[in-house]
Design a protein around this motif. Structure first.
Motif, short mmCIF file in Angstrom:
data_model
loop_
_atom_site.label_atom_id
_atom_site.label_comp_id
_atom_site.label_asym_id
_atom_site.label_seq_id
_atom_site.Cartn_x
_atom_site.Cartn_y
_atom_site.Cartn_z
N GLU A 62 -6.97 3.62 11.04
CA GLU A 62 -6.58 4.24 9.78
C GLU A 62 -6.16 5.69 9.97
O GLU A 62 -5.67 6.32 9.03
CB GLU A 62 -7.72 4.13 8.76
CG GLU A 62 -8.82 5.19 8.87
CD GLU A 62 -9.77 4.93 10.01
OE1 GLU A 62 -9.55 3.95 10.75
OE2 GLU A 62 -10.72 5.72 10.19
N PRO A 82 -3.36 5.31 1.71
CA PRO A 82 -2.33 4.84 2.64
C PRO A 82 -1.18 5.83 2.68
O PRO A 82 -0.80 6.36 1.65
CB PRO A 82 -1.89 3.50 2.03
CG PRO A 82 -3.01 3.10 1.16
CD PRO A 82 -3.64 4.35 0.65
N SER A 94 1.17 4.28 -2.69
CA SER A 94 1.01 5.71 -2.38
C SER A 94 2.23 6.50 -2.84
O SER A 94 2.11 7.64 -3.28
CB SER A 94 0.78 5.91 -0.88
OG SER A 94 1.93 5.57 -0.16
N SER A 103 -4.06 -2.75 9.56
CA SER A 103 -4.81 -1.82 8.71
C SER A 103 -3.91 -0.62 8.46
O SER A 103 -3.23 -0.14 9.36
CB SER A 103 -6.11 -1.39 9.39
OG SER A 103 -5.88 -1.05 10.73
N ASP A 104 -3.91 -0.16 7.21
CA ASP A 104 -3.02 0.93 6.82
C ASP A 104 -3.59 2.27 7.26
O ASP A 104 -4.81 2.44 7.33
CB ASP A 104 -2.83 0.94 5.31
CG ASP A 104 -2.20 -0.35 4.85
OD1 ASP A 104 -1.16 -0.71 5.39
OD2 ASP A 104 -2.79 -1.00 3.96
N ALA A 156 0.83 -1.21 0.00
CA ALA A 156 0.00 0.00 0.00
C ALA A 156 0.86 1.26 0.00
O ALA A 156 0.56 2.24 -0.68
CB ALA A 156 -0.93 0.00 1.20
N THR A 157 1.96 1.21 0.76
CA THR A 157 2.83 2.38 0.82
C THR A 157 3.54 2.60 -0.51
O THR A 157 3.73 3.73 -0.95
CB THR A 157 3.86 2.22 1.94
OG1 THR A 157 3.15 1.90 3.13
CG2 THR A 157 4.65 3.48 2.14
N SER A 202 2.73 7.09 4.53
CA SER A 202 3.94 6.77 5.30
C SER A 202 4.82 8.01 5.22
O SER A 202 4.51 8.93 4.46
CB SER A 202 4.66 5.56 4.70
OG SER A 202 5.10 5.88 3.40
N ASN A 261 -4.98 5.59 6.54
CA ASN A 261 -5.73 6.01 5.36
C ASN A 261 -6.21 7.44 5.56
O ASN A 261 -7.10 7.71 6.36
CB ASN A 261 -6.93 5.08 5.15
CG ASN A 261 -7.54 5.26 3.78
OD1 ASN A 261 -7.79 6.38 3.36
ND2 ASN A 261 -7.76 4.17 3.08
#
Lengths: 114, 477
Positions: free
Chosen positions: B431, B244, B188, B463-464, B184-185, B246, B466
């Protein structure tokens, strides 16, 4: 003294003079100045310093269209052509000038014509 | 066919919009640069005759502040005029030097002439055309930059992946910077890179197009577009780009307004690179190959390795001594197990569940005995402060049963348990918490002796984060 009065009178009429000489055909800058002088028998000779800003402003307003072309003598020159917008502008300026000059003639001549 | 009509109309409009914006940019580019059809070559200072004429034209040009093509045209036109004027004066009997001075004098002071010509060129009509054209070109530039950004981001991703694989092959293992393993990162990061490229192209298109249409030097209009680009794209990047997050992706998103400013100024006088037909074809083919390649890799990876779905995680209850409770989830870190004597017959729970989404992770525990649901109020009449606690957990993909990360001595989030019939529920917004994943949620309560006990061994998941970059920056740890 006479030259100063003429300069003041010419102020604001450069647009009308330019559009008038270009109505007869395409010309480049130096020719426009010459043609104005010839048509007025030397009475009007717009300042060359104000001629080019006027030409470029008219082009920006869409009254003139400019294009670079080979000339009969010498290098390529920037020719100006009057557009439909320019013809409309010419008519408007000519009417304004006619009204102004009639009024001025009446005022200076001292008559009161209806 | 009729059903496809809206799609055809939308696609057709999009393509027409892109073609129109590219045509607008090209038209403006012609105005900003002297091409082979421009007259600029005939007015090089050395070819205007006397040095006085060159000096006059230079002083006049300095006041113009117009695009290059306009400057070249004005210089050429005035050089022609002076040539004619001097020739005419010489024909009248003037000596050359005097004729030059007279001709220059008739044009008036060079700075004043340059100023008047600038005013003549930079009309309000052209200013409005430049502003409108700039916005239009920015829209087209954003779409084209977005497409190009996808290709660049994918190429960059593949290059980094290849580098990491190469280093790993020779025994150099780079530290993980993403903190999770589900990609997910990375997604993003790719998305932020794409927007970064789109922002740069859009801002540059806007500056160059509005400069050409409004007859202003690019650096003059760059100030406006730098501010507008930083505000619009900065807002988009910091507040509206959700997904997502980071630290690397947030860092990239914070760079977007900076890129807008840089794109408006850095080497803005240089023409835009010409994007030929073959470049577009190669880009599209590369993109298709890349997407198919990544898809093939993903399919290959998912067929050889799997991850346990969250719902299969063991729900372990305090008095439950069945095999499902055998793994050591390090629950003693939370609190002692609740003594069975303090819980009525019928405990433990029938099971727990969690579900995840943008609105949070919903934790739901149901109390029951066998198939019959028990009332929460009846079971927990002697217990107070019943709550769900969220603890940092061990990574799910590592060997071992997982469970609570014993490096932490307290939960990172707590929610009071809300009872409804036989259910206890709570919603955690993981999230919107940085570094919350993976997590483990347990149920605790204060017993009759005033001490807190563990009622439910809970469940874990990941869970990312968000949200937007702003959500990330302002999120509690």
């Amino acid at each position: 003294m006479g030259g100063r009065i003429r300069t003041q009178l010419l102020k604001g009429t450069t647009t009308l003079l330019v559009l008038t000489v270009l109505r007869d055909g395409e010309l480049y800058g130096y020719e426009i100045a010459q043609r104005i002088s010839e048509r007025s028998s030397g009475a009007f000779a717009p300042s060359e310093g104000s001629l080019y800003p006027a030409l470029h402003a008219l082009e920006a307003d869409g009254a003139l269209q400019a294009s670079w072309r080979e000339s009969d003598r010498g290098p390529r020159r920037r020719y100006y052509k009057i557009t439909k917008t320019g013809l409309g502008m010419l008519e408007e300026h000519a009417n304004e000038w006619a009204t102004f000059s009639r009024g001025m003639a009446r005022a200076v001549g001292g008559t009161n014509q209806q | 066919m009729i059903a496809l009509l809206p799609v055809i109309v939308i696609l057709g409009s999009g393509v027409a919009f892109l073609i129109a914006s590219v045509a607008l940019v090209r038209r403006s580019e012609r105005r900003l640069s002297t091409g082979p059809d421009e007259p600029g070559s005939s007015v090089a200072p050395g070819q205007t005759g006397a040095p006085e004429i060159s000096a006059y034209l230079d002083r006049m040009t300095a006041e113009l502040r117009l695009p290059a093509a306009d400057v070249a045209e004005v210089r050429a036109e005035l050089a022609d005029h002076l040539r004619d004027s001097i020739a005419s004066l010489e024909a009248e009997g003037f000596e050359t030097e005097r004729a030059i001075r007279e001709a220059l004098g008739r044009l008036g002071p060079p700075a004043e002439l340059g100023r008047q010509l600038r005013v003549a060129h930079q009309s309000t009509r052209r200013l409005l055309a430049g502003a409108g054209g700039g916005v239009f070109a920015a829209g087209g530039g954003f779409v084209l930059g977005y497409l190009g950004g996808i290709v660049l981001a994918m190429l960059g991703f593949l290059a980094v992946s290849a580098l990491v694989a190469l280093l790993a092959a020779v025994g150099v293992h780079l530290p993980g910077i993403f903190g999770d393993d589900d990609g997910a990162t990375v997604n993003s990061l790719l998305y932020a890179t794409t927007i970064l490229v789109a922002t740069a192209v859009a801002t540059r298109y806007a500056v160059r197009t509005s400069a050409g249409l409004s007859r202003r030097a690019p650096r003059t209009v760059a100030v406006f577009w730098a501010v507008a680009g930083a505000l619009v794209f900065g807002w988009l990047a910091i507040f509206e780009m959700r997904g997502p997050q980071s630290w690397p992706s947030v860092g990239l998103e914070l760079c977007i307004p900076v890129v807008a400013v840089a794109a408006a100024f850095v080497r803005i006088e240089r023409p835009m690179p010409h994007v030929g037909r073959w470049a577009v074809v190669v880009s599209v083919v590369s993109l298709v190959v890349l997407v198919l390649g990544v898809y093939a890799v993903n399919v290959s990876v998912s067929s050889t390795s799997g991850s346990a779905p969250l719902s299969s995680l063991v729900v372990c209850s305090a008095p439950d001594q069945s095999t499902s409770c055998q793994p050591d989830f390090h629950l003693e870190t939370v609190a002692p197990m609740a003594p069975a004597a303090w819980l009525p017959e019928g405990f433990p729970m029938n099971g727990g569940s969690n579900s995840f989404g943008a609105s949070g992770a919903s934790i739901d525990d149901q109390f029951g005995s066998g198939q019959s649901a028990l009332s929460v109020a009846a079971i927990l009449s002697n217990w107070t402060d019943v709550r769900f606690e969220a603890w940092h957990a061990l990574p799910m993909n590592e060997p071992g049963p997982g469970g609570i990360d014993t490096r932490y001595s307290s939960p990172f989030a707590v929610q009071p348990a809300v009872s409804s019939g036989s259910h206890l529920t709570a919603v955690f917004h993981f999230e919107r918490l940085r570094d919350a994943s993976p997590w483990w949620v347990v149920l605790t309560a204060v017993g009759p002796d005033g001490h807190r006990y563990l009622l439910d061994g809970g469940q874990g998941g990941s869970s990312d984060f968000n949200g937007s970059a702003w959500d990330w920056l302002t999120a509690p740890q």
